[in-house]
Design an enzyme around this catalytic site. Structure first.
Site, PDB file in Angstrom:
ATOM      1  N   ASP A  31       3.110  40.795  10.999  1.00 16.81           N
ATOM      2  CA  ASP A  31       3.654  39.716  10.287  1.00 16.81           C
ATOM      3  C   ASP A  31       4.549  38.756  11.352  1.00 16.81           C
ATOM      4  OD1 ASP A  31       5.695  41.436  10.886  1.00 16.81           O
ATOM      5  OD2 ASP A  31       6.402  41.596   8.919  1.00 16.81           O
ATOM      6  N   LYS A  65      -3.883  40.054   7.426  1.00 17.76           N
ATOM      7  CA  LYS A  65      -2.768  40.905   7.205  1.00 17.76           C
ATOM      8  C   LYS A  65      -2.659  41.708   6.021  1.00 17.76           C
ATOM      9  CE  LYS A  65       1.455  39.427   5.832  1.00 17.76           C
ATOM     10  NZ  LYS A  65       2.511  38.986   5.595  1.00 17.76           N
TER      11      LYS A  65
END
Length: 250
Positions: free
Chosen positions: A178, A160
């Site tokens: 997320d 991420k």
């Protein structure tokens, strides 16, 4: 001597045990409709959804404050299990004096902890920030690498983090997933998946290239301010007519 005869002891009559009453089976709650089983979005529907996002917010910006790729990288690492607002509050003073890997190393782990002690897991994060600063200097010439593998090799940086940095710092068409993007992808049926990676790949597959530069920001902001975890604001949702969520309130 008289013979004593003993009478046999009377047998106890067995009392039949009470049969347990059959327990009535509880009615099963109706199973929620699986998002996997929902009708997939059509390409025109996906295009329409992101056209609406673009019209409402043509140039979405990430909410983590930064001044260069290095400070963006540090901010994203610090943001794990923390709010962007909380990270910004801590990094404003930090980045004023340490906005390069060398300056961060010169600051040192102990002093760094003082700047970020209001952020959750700050001790581990301070160690990671010092570690990634040292690695950037020793292996990448003090520059943030422009590859996912390079960024993921840094302490505290995962997929991420790499996707955010590649997108925001270098304009790559990456999809950072997320908690907000994961929820939106599943709830709307746009890209259902059991893991962030499944949702990431699903979104990359269905979102047209013309929207990919800003797509993850639109989805993050949509999840943060409209498609809330507990009480989604369906009545003001830009895509409520396209959303596949069976529990939407419009």
């Amino acid at each position: 001597m008289a013979k004593i005869t003993r009478k046999p002891a009377p047998r106890k009559t067995s009392v039949p045990k009470k049969q347990a009453k059959p327990v009535a089976a509880k009615p099963k709650a109706p199973a929620k409709k699986s998002l996997k089983a929902m009708k997939p979005w059509t390409p025109p529907e996906v295009h329409e959804a992101f056209s609406r996002f673009r019209k409402a917010n043509p140039e979405p910006k990430g909410e983590l404050e930064h001044v260069n790729p290095f400070t963006l990288l540090v901010a994203v690492v610090l943001s794990a299990q923390a709010t962007d607002a909380g990270v910004n509050k801590a990094t404003r003073a930090l980045f004023a004096i340490a906005d390069t890997p060398q300056k961060m190393l010169d600051l040192g782990e102990e002093r760094l902890r003082e700047y970020i002690k209001t952020i959750g897991l700050y001790r581990t994060k301070a160690k990671n920030v010092i570690g990634l600063s040292a690695k950037l200097l020793s292996e990448f010439g003090g520059e943030v690498p422009r590859t996912r593998a390079g960024i993921e090799s840094l302490p505290g940086a995962g997929r991420k983090t790499a996707n955010v940095v590649l997108n925001m710092a270098f304009g790559e068409h990456t999809m950072a997933v997320d908690t907000h993007v994961f929820r939106v992808g599943n709830r709307t049926g746009l890209a259902p998946g059991k893991t962030p990676l499944e949702v990431e790949l699903g979104l990359e597959k269905v979102i047209p290239a013309e929207f990919m530069l800003h797509a993850h920001h639109w989805l993050i902001l949509h999840g943060r301010y409209t498609c809330l975890a507990r009480k989604p604001r369906c009545e003001v949702c830009l895509i409520n007519d396209l959303c596949r969520w069976p529990e939407k309130t419009v």
